[in-house]
Design a protein around this motif. Sequence first.
Motif, PDB file in Angstrom:
ATOM      1  N   ASP A  74      -6.249  -0.385  -4.035  1.00 30.58           N
ATOM      2  CA  ASP A  74      -7.063  -0.807  -2.953  1.00 30.58           C
ATOM      3  C   ASP A  74      -6.735  -2.285  -2.459  1.00 30.58           C
ATOM      4  O   ASP A  74      -6.727  -2.958  -3.251  1.00 30.58           O
ATOM      5  CB  ASP A  74      -8.435  -0.861  -3.838  1.00 30.58           C
ATOM      6  N   ARG A 104      -6.243  -7.940   1.709  1.00 30.62           N
ATOM      7  CA  ARG A 104      -6.617  -8.186   3.238  1.00 30.62           C
ATOM      8  C   ARG A 104      -7.728  -9.168   3.616  1.00 30.62           C
ATOM      9  O   ARG A 104      -7.419  -9.820   4.481  1.00 30.62           O
ATOM     10  CB  ARG A 104      -6.600  -6.704   3.683  1.00 30.62           C
ATOM     11  N   ALA A 105      -8.650  -8.896   2.727  1.00 31.55           N
ATOM     12  CA  ALA A 105      -9.982  -9.961   3.002  1.00 31.55           C
ATOM     13  C   ALA A 105      -9.549 -11.115   2.868  1.00 31.55           C
ATOM     14  O   ALA A 105      -9.813 -12.041   3.667  1.00 31.55           O
ATOM     15  CB  ALA A 105     -11.173  -9.495   2.138  1.00 31.55           C
ATOM     16  N   GLU A 126      -7.777  -3.886  -0.049  1.00 28.31           N
ATOM     17  CA  GLU A 126      -8.831  -4.774   0.620  1.00 28.31           C
ATOM     18  C   GLU A 126      -8.978  -6.323   0.091  1.00 28.31           C
ATOM     19  O   GLU A 126      -8.832  -7.250   0.907  1.00 28.31           O
ATOM     20  CB  GLU A 126     -10.025  -3.978   0.526  1.00 28.31           C
ATOM     21  N   ASN A 165      -7.466 -12.636   5.967  1.00 23.42           N
ATOM     22  CA  ASN A 165      -8.201 -12.758   7.262  1.00 23.42           C
ATOM     23  C   ASN A 165      -9.147 -13.725   7.096  1.00 23.42           C
ATOM     24  O   ASN A 165      -9.940 -13.864   8.121  1.00 23.42           O
ATOM     25  CB  ASN A 165      -8.938 -11.392   7.437  1.00 23.42           C
ATOM     26  N   SER A 220       0.804  -1.141   0.114  1.00 18.87           N
ATOM     27  CA  SER A 220       0.008  -0.005   0.022  1.00 18.87           C
ATOM     28  C   SER A 220       0.863   1.406   0.091  1.00 18.87           C
ATOM     29  O   SER A 220       0.375   2.369  -0.424  1.00 18.87           O
ATOM     30  CB  SER A 220      -0.865   0.183   1.155  1.00 18.87           C
TER      31      SER A 220
END
Length: 319
Positions: A309, A314-315, A311, A318, A302
């Motif tokens: 983006d 990251r998703a 995300e 996790n 980042s």
Amino acid sequence: MRQTDKERIPLHGYRRSWEKDGFFLVPELMDTAELAEAMQELAGLYPSGAEYAASRRDSRADPLPSRPGGSQGKRRLFMQNPEQFAGQIDFPWTGQALNRLTVHPRITEVAADLLDTHDLRIYQAQLWAKYTGAADYEQPLHLDYSSHTLLVPKKKSRPRQVEMFLYLTDVEEGCAPTRLVSRNLTRDMSPVPYHVWRGTHPELYKAEVSFPGRAGSLLVYAPDIWHRAVDMTEPEGARIWMNLSYRAAGTDWLGLQSFQRIAMLPAWQRFVAGSTPRELELFGFPPPGHDAYDEDVLEGLSRRYPGLDIEPWRAALNS
Ligand SMILES: [Fe+2]
């Protein structure tokens, strides 16, 4: 990279040409409106045919851009006319509309259909401009594997790579459309050596076909297809196109450009920031969820690519 049925190109007809001849043209895959922004960017990189001719008449410096990185190796190794490569500029380009053409879904969908996989890598993205009078562009019939693979093409199975020319100017007969010879006539030829000459293979030179077409058309050919460039004859002619080559993932013996070596360029960083994970996979990014990623890597990405983006990655981390 998947398309809705409405957007899909009717490839069934082209597939027959791909298998029988080893090449085809998709006329006007993109229309002028869709290419408008890329064309504006292109005008900042290359002179028009008339501008080039005028600069030569005025004896000003040759306006063909130099190519940092380029294909100097090829210039040295190709046996004829190294100046024919003077109009090449490697990805990434200053303009993001041009850069985005490398991941255009209608183009990658053609590659995915022909290679029977959506797990693709792009291995060549270069602009190339030719101008009448700038060089002798005649080549002997040849195979491109000399610079696209460490091996030689496999004869008895489907190609794992595909080469494309996205026309960025109209290509009339006088603007040297590439000449190609149907696989029907060359199936039994040895791929070594990778050049053949008119004197020894006149029948192949007589059987050449070419595909004039409007800007936005896509010429597609397989790596085992004998082909060649010819000289530009149109007065004040210019022909500009984008070389795009894709391979199936997991074919490390195929390639031409390395994208790691351009990863420090601002144009690449902007391109990454504007791309999806799926698009970046084309250039070798592992997919989200791959063990190449952890919190530290995502934080670094980042910062390396401001605006990306993060995300999706990251998703996956996790989940
Ligand atoms: Fe070639």
